[in-house]
Design an enzyme around this catalytic site. Sequence first.
Site, mmCIF file in Angstrom:
data_model
loop_
_atom_site.group_PDB
_atom_site.id
_atom_site.type_symbol
_atom_site.label_atom_id
_atom_site.label_comp_id
_atom_site.label_asym_id
_atom_site.label_seq_id
_atom_site.Cartn_x
_atom_site.Cartn_y
_atom_site.Cartn_z
ATOM 1 N N TYR A 76 -8.600 -6.146 1.328
ATOM 2 C CA TYR A 76 -8.837 -6.009 2.768
ATOM 3 C C TYR A 76 -10.349 -6.042 2.934
ATOM 4 O O TYR A 76 -11.060 -5.259 2.309
ATOM 5 C CB TYR A 76 -8.275 -4.693 3.309
ATOM 6 C CG TYR A 76 -6.789 -4.724 3.559
ATOM 7 C CD1 TYR A 76 -6.210 -5.748 4.296
ATOM 8 C CD2 TYR A 76 -5.964 -3.714 3.081
ATOM 9 C CE1 TYR A 76 -4.847 -5.779 4.551
ATOM 10 C CE2 TYR A 76 -4.599 -3.733 3.329
ATOM 11 C CZ TYR A 76 -4.055 -4.764 4.063
ATOM 12 O OH TYR A 76 -2.715 -4.790 4.304
ATOM 13 N N HIS A 99 3.270 -10.608 6.882
ATOM 14 C CA HIS A 99 3.116 -9.203 6.496
ATOM 15 C C HIS A 99 4.444 -8.454 6.689
ATOM 16 O O HIS A 99 4.468 -7.278 7.053
ATOM 17 C CB HIS A 99 2.020 -8.550 7.351
ATOM 18 C CG HIS A 99 1.228 -7.482 6.656
ATOM 19 N ND1 HIS A 99 -0.083 -7.646 6.300
ATOM 20 C CD2 HIS A 99 1.553 -6.216 6.256
ATOM 21 C CE1 HIS A 99 -0.528 -6.523 5.731
ATOM 22 N NE2 HIS A 99 0.459 -5.654 5.695
ATOM 23 N N ILE A 153 12.249 -12.281 1.738
ATOM 24 C CA ILE A 153 13.036 -12.620 0.548
ATOM 25 C C ILE A 153 13.794 -11.382 0.055
ATOM 26 O O ILE A 153 13.194 -10.347 -0.213
ATOM 27 C CB ILE A 153 12.135 -13.187 -0.568
ATOM 28 C CG1 ILE A 153 11.583 -14.526 -0.078
ATOM 29 C CG2 ILE A 153 12.914 -13.318 -1.891
ATOM 30 C CD1 ILE A 153 11.117 -15.463 -1.119
ATOM 31 N N GLY A 187 0.815 -1.206 0.000
ATOM 32 C CA GLY A 187 0.000 0.000 0.000
ATOM 33 C C GLY A 187 0.851 1.260 0.000
ATOM 34 O O GLY A 187 2.045 1.238 0.307
ATOM 35 N N SER A 236 -2.780 -3.722 -4.409
ATOM 36 C CA SER A 236 -3.238 -3.586 -3.018
ATOM 37 C C SER A 236 -4.548 -2.806 -2.915
ATOM 38 O O SER A 236 -4.796 -1.886 -3.700
ATOM 39 C CB SER A 236 -2.159 -2.863 -2.211
ATOM 40 O OG SER A 236 -2.684 -2.368 -1.006
ATOM 41 N N ARG A 266 5.016 -6.711 10.108
ATOM 42 C CA ARG A 266 4.402 -5.412 10.411
ATOM 43 C C ARG A 266 3.175 -5.511 11.305
ATOM 44 O O ARG A 266 2.627 -4.500 11.733
ATOM 45 C CB ARG A 266 3.993 -4.726 9.104
ATOM 46 C CG ARG A 266 5.160 -4.350 8.255
ATOM 47 C CD ARG A 266 4.751 -4.083 6.822
ATOM 48 N NE ARG A 266 3.989 -2.871 6.632
ATOM 49 C CZ ARG A 266 4.490 -1.649 6.588
ATOM 50 N NH1 ARG A 266 5.778 -1.477 6.755
ATOM 51 N NH2 ARG A 266 3.725 -0.605 6.388
HETATM 52 C C1 LIG Z 1 5.028 -0.598 3.140
HETATM 53 C C2 LIG Z 1 4.265 -1.896 3.096
HETATM 54 C C3 LIG Z 1 2.927 -1.872 2.771
HETATM 55 C C4 LIG Z 1 2.219 -3.078 2.689
HETATM 56 N N1 LIG Z 1 0.909 -3.057 2.294
HETATM 57 C C5 LIG Z 1 0.235 -4.208 2.173
HETATM 58 C C6 LIG Z 1 -1.089 -4.215 1.686
HETATM 59 O O1 LIG Z 1 -1.643 -3.190 1.340
HETATM 60 N N2 LIG Z 1 -1.737 -5.408 1.609
HETATM 61 C C7 LIG Z 1 -1.138 -6.590 1.977
HETATM 62 O O2 LIG Z 1 -1.747 -7.648 1.891
HETATM 63 N N3 LIG Z 1 0.132 -6.602 2.417
HETATM 64 C C8 LIG Z 1 0.837 -5.458 2.505
HETATM 65 N N4 LIG Z 1 2.124 -5.485 2.917
HETATM 66 C C9 LIG Z 1 2.778 -6.776 3.179
HETATM 67 C C10 LIG Z 1 3.418 -7.323 1.898
HETATM 68 O O3 LIG Z 1 2.437 -7.756 1.005
HETATM 69 C C11 LIG Z 1 4.339 -8.506 2.217
HETATM 70 O O4 LIG Z 1 3.628 -9.462 2.960
HETATM 71 C C12 LIG Z 1 5.588 -8.072 2.990
HETATM 72 O O5 LIG Z 1 6.110 -6.892 2.432
HETATM 73 C C13 LIG Z 1 6.639 -9.170 2.968
HETATM 74 O O6 LIG Z 1 7.722 -8.829 3.768
HETATM 75 P P1 LIG Z 1 9.099 -8.273 3.160
HETATM 76 O O7 LIG Z 1 8.764 -7.095 2.326
HETATM 77 O O8 LIG Z 1 9.908 -7.889 4.354
HETATM 78 O O9 LIG Z 1 9.706 -9.390 2.366
HETATM 79 C C14 LIG Z 1 2.853 -4.299 2.995
HETATM 80 C C15 LIG Z 1 4.205 -4.299 3.325
HETATM 81 C C16 LIG Z 1 4.922 -3.113 3.364
HETATM 82 C C17 LIG Z 1 6.402 -3.162 3.669
#
Ligand SMILES: Cc1cc2nc3c(=O)[nH]c(=O)nc-3n(C[C@H](O)[C@H](O)[C@H](O)COP(=O)(O)O)c2cc1C
Length: 435
Positions: free
Chosen positions: A154, A326, A363, A103, A130, A329
């Site tokens: 979502y 995620h 990754i 996002g 997203s 996060r």
């Molecule tokens: C800044 C940011 C925004 C994200 N927004 C979403 C989102 O909108 N929807 C979602 O399913 N996952 C979201 N994620 C999770 C990512 O889809 C993914 O699971 C995650 O980035 C994987 O971890 P990594 O980037 O450390 O490899 C977000 C992650 C980050 C870093």
Amino acid sequence: MPQEGIGRAVQSAIYRAGAFGRRPAVPTDGTQLEPAARKVMSRRGFAYVAGSAGSEASADANVAAFDRWRVVPRMLVDTTQRDTSVELFGRRHESPFLVAPIGVLSLADDGADLAVARGAREQRVTPILSTQASVPMEEVARVLGGSGHWYQLYWSSNDHLVESLVSRAEACGSECLVVTLDTAYLGWRPRDLDLGHLPFARGEGIAQYTSDPVFRRLVAERVAAERVADAPPTARLRPTPAAVATLLSMSRKHPGNTRHNLTAPEPRAAVETFLDVFSRPSLTWEDLPRLRALTSLPIVLKGILEPDDARRAVDAGVDGVYVSNHGGRQVDRSVAALDALPGVVEAVRGTGSTMPVIFDSGIRCGADAFVALSLGATAVGIGRPHVYGLALAGADGVSEVLRNLRAELDLQLALTGCTSLADLGPERLVRVGQQ
Ligand SMILES: Cc1cc2nc3c(=O)[nH]c(=O)nc-3n(C[C@H](O)[C@H](O)[C@H](O)COP(=O)(O)O)c2cc1C
């Protein structure tokens, strides 16, 4: 389709350009993307992307989990022809990479989702759009031009909005619906909290909502109700410089004319409405049949980390599971996603299901993908690395990050005696160190 993979061609292109003094736009070592991006991103933007929940132990664990695996190369195998393709829901993908849904990409680059779409398309890697995108899905789909994309949902507390988002996703050509389950609430994210920065509250990352007819109706109803209550739209914002900046940001991001938006009630009402409807913490397994009835698209559940949940997903009749925490996060001190992967794979396969098990979280390089695929992932999502590529060099940066991952994985296959992803399995790895 087996062919000489892209690894050597990418290497040669980089070295040849180097002979003319040209350096890659992004670091070829995936672990160096974050420090490089930090230098060019705003403080708030970097905090939002790099930050994780609480102590950030989960994000650290995601990366550390890869360190416990070592690859065991095999020799004297003819690897001149290599096939990194994978079949997902009836379509063959040239590589096992997906662009994970992220996002508020506008925090990294003004091109945001459109730039990511261009970079992903160039590498023939399917992006997952997203629900918190900075650009409406229809505009991104136009840039992708039918090259393929998935949509991440979502699950809003408003049923009509869910229906509308799903039908828009179908209408603009999404091939799969990824339902993210781990975000009933936003995780406790100290980097953002310390800056008092929630992009959505500034009108960023809510483009799927402000472009949605159902959401716009909710906003209109709120504006009408406030008129009746006689509450001037900006009455609650004290005119501090920060409040003015927020108002400006909301007005810029809201559809329509910025000047008009500055005095209109809709931008602020949209933010308030979004905060009301964003998620549905009451969601349970019992809600899934309603989603199943809404769409014929394959449904993938994102955020599955536990074997029983994986079995329940199979029982619920979904089409795939997505192992992810995620990027750390959401839950602090979460199990690392990679540590959860083998258990989920075993649970799914134990039911006799051949459904895809997608993986992300941690990754950073081709070898990481090699490990996750060897532990049973069908395909892997690239999260933060592509955002850092975006921040460093826009669409070209995204393309380069994805290209490098494809090249590295291809060479990793060649050098370990593998000719296709079907050759990967736990026997390619040894576990080292403690736990
Ligand atoms: C800044 C940011 C925004 C994200 N927004 C979403 C989102 O909108 N929807 C979602 O399913 N996952 C979201 N994620 C999770 C990512 O889809 C993914 O699971 C995650 O980035 C994987 O971890 P990594 O980037 O450390 O490899 C977000 C992650 C980050 C870093």
